[in-house]
Design an enzyme around this catalytic site. Structure first.
Site, PDB file in Angstrom:
ATOM      1  N   GLU A 219     -20.016 -65.329  75.830  1.00 56.00           N
ATOM      2  CA  GLU A 219     -19.796 -63.968  75.351  1.00 56.00           C
ATOM      3  C   GLU A 219     -18.447 -63.420  75.815  1.00 56.00           C
ATOM      4  O   GLU A 219     -17.985 -62.395  75.307  1.00 56.00           O
ATOM      5  CB  GLU A 219     -20.911 -63.041  75.867  1.00 56.00           C
TER       6      GLU A 219
ATOM      7  N   ASP B  16     -29.349 -62.267  66.400  1.00 60.51           N
ATOM      8  CA  ASP B  16     -30.639 -62.700  65.836  1.00 60.51           C
ATOM      9  C   ASP B  16     -31.457 -61.443  65.566  1.00 60.51           C
ATOM     10  O   ASP B  16     -31.073 -60.342  65.964  1.00 60.51           O
ATOM     11  CB  ASP B  16     -31.360 -63.628  66.839  1.00 60.51           C
TER      12      ASP B  16
HETATM   13  N1  SAH Z   1     -31.434 -70.389  76.765  1.00 60.97           N
HETATM   14  C1  SAH Z   1     -30.509 -69.333  76.538  1.00 60.97           C
HETATM   15  C2  SAH Z   1     -31.041 -68.095  77.156  1.00 60.97           C
HETATM   16  C3  SAH Z   1     -30.352 -66.899  76.692  1.00 60.97           C
HETATM   17  S1  SAH Z   1     -31.330 -65.477  76.853  1.00 60.97           S
HETATM   18  C4  SAH Z   1     -29.136 -69.774  76.998  1.00 60.97           C
HETATM   19  O1  SAH Z   1     -28.470 -70.384  76.224  1.00 60.97           O
HETATM   20  O2  SAH Z   1     -28.695 -69.520  78.126  1.00 60.97           O
HETATM   21  C5  SAH Z   1     -30.575 -64.454  75.659  1.00 60.97           C
HETATM   22  C6  SAH Z   1     -29.380 -63.671  76.106  1.00 60.97           C
HETATM   23  O3  SAH Z   1     -28.848 -62.989  74.983  1.00 60.97           O
HETATM   24  C7  SAH Z   1     -29.699 -62.603  77.134  1.00 60.97           C
HETATM   25  O4  SAH Z   1     -28.602 -62.458  77.997  1.00 60.97           O
HETATM   26  C8  SAH Z   1     -29.958 -61.349  76.277  1.00 60.97           C
HETATM   27  O5  SAH Z   1     -29.336 -60.195  76.818  1.00 60.97           O
HETATM   28  C9  SAH Z   1     -29.359 -61.657  74.899  1.00 60.97           C
HETATM   29  N2  SAH Z   1     -30.302 -61.686  73.761  1.00 60.97           N
HETATM   30  C10 SAH Z   1     -29.934 -62.093  72.510  1.00 60.97           C
HETATM   31  N3  SAH Z   1     -30.986 -62.057  71.667  1.00 60.97           N
HETATM   32  C11 SAH Z   1     -32.056 -61.624  72.378  1.00 60.97           C
HETATM   33  C12 SAH Z   1     -33.434 -61.405  72.053  1.00 60.97           C
HETATM   34  N4  SAH Z   1     -33.907 -61.648  70.827  1.00 60.97           N
HETATM   35  N5  SAH Z   1     -34.276 -60.980  73.038  1.00 60.97           N
HETATM   36  C13 SAH Z   1     -33.799 -60.745  74.290  1.00 60.97           C
HETATM   37  N6  SAH Z   1     -32.499 -60.953  74.648  1.00 60.97           N
HETATM   38  C14 SAH Z   1     -31.627 -61.393  73.714  1.00 60.97           C
END
Ligand code: SAH
Length: 251
Positions: A12, A211
């Protein structure tokens, strides 16, 4: 006056650190902090990590150890509000922790000790961030999202990746029934807002929608973070810093 640029994930923030002058990397509380100058401002870039506690630790360190006097968050989130689509930008006016529930002792979502559930972002910084985001979207930042737009309002945070239509319907439904209109869900913003409130440090945040927090969220999220997120961050943060007069950091 030092401004912190915070994101949850390296993707990001990619590119911002490379653009800094006089770069110094410092390691503290298990994290890297990149200090330098960007568009005439003293800046520290850092990664919060994922989730509210990790974000709170990073934010406290930014204030205590690095003396930052303003915090800007740039990252991605799931779209929750009607019409908040992948590729859109949400600029936060308020934050709420959707997994805070000390009922029946306190009303659901109320932060014990704070007397309210939603925390506001800093008005002037948020205006500047929204202006930068509108510019980026108008410039067609993401050609694949030609009809992208900027929304402003409530972002909700919790220690949960919301990745099914049942989970997002429930979250949206419960909040709406209580008079809240969540635009986006993520995992850090409301924690950063609370720490910034405690320290009296102004905070603003923008999230690009990766998403729709539905059954395909994990696939959409991963692709978006790899391909689009950092371009938005670079453009919006650079424009924000250009709009934001160096002396305004002192307010
Ligand atoms: N396995 C992933 C985990 C990411 S968690 C990785 O590649 O590291 C998702 C991150 O994006 C969090 O920091 C959150 O703030 C944001 N995010 C994006 N879409 C989200 C959703 N649908 N629900 C919660 N957080 C989301």
């Amino acid at each position: 006056m030092t401004i912190a640029i915070l994101s949850a994930l390296a993707e990001e923030q990619h590119g911002l650190v490379d653009a800094m002058d006089g770069l110094q990397t410092l390691r503290h509380v298990g994290r890297d902090f990149w200090r330098g100058r960007l568009h005439g401002h003293e800046v520290v870039c850092a990664l919060s990590g994922i989730g509210k506690v990790a974000a709170a630790t990073t934010t406290a360190a930014l204030v205590e150890r690095f003396g930052v006097r303003a915090v800007v968050f740039t990252g991605v989130a799931g779209g929750l509000g009607p019409g908040v689509n992948v590729g859109d930008v949400v600029v936060a006016r308020q934050f709420l922790q959707h997994d805070m529930d000390a009922s029946p002792i306190f009303p659901r979502w109320e932060l014990p000790g704070y007397g309210r559930s939603a925390l506001a972002s800093d008005g002037a910084m948020t205006d500047a961030l929204a202006g930068a985001a509108a510019g980026a979207v108008q410039a067609g930042m993401a050609e694949a999202f030609a009809s992208a737009c900027v929304h402003q309002g409530l972002i909700v945070s919790g220690d949960q990746f919301v990745g099914s239509h049942q989970a997002s319907d429930r979250l949206r439904g419960e909040l709406q029934a209580a008079g809240h209109s969540p635009l986006a869900v993520e995992m850090e913003g409301a924690a950063v807002a609370q720490v910034c409130l405690d320290y009296g440090v102004p905070f603003a945040a923008m999230r690009t929608i990766s998403d729709r927090a539905d059954d395909s969220a994990h696939v959409d999220f991963a692709l978006f973070v790899r391909t689009v997120a950092s371009r938005y961050a670079q453009r919006v943060v650079s424009d924000f810093l250009r709009f934001w007069p160096a002396q305004a950091d002192a307010h």
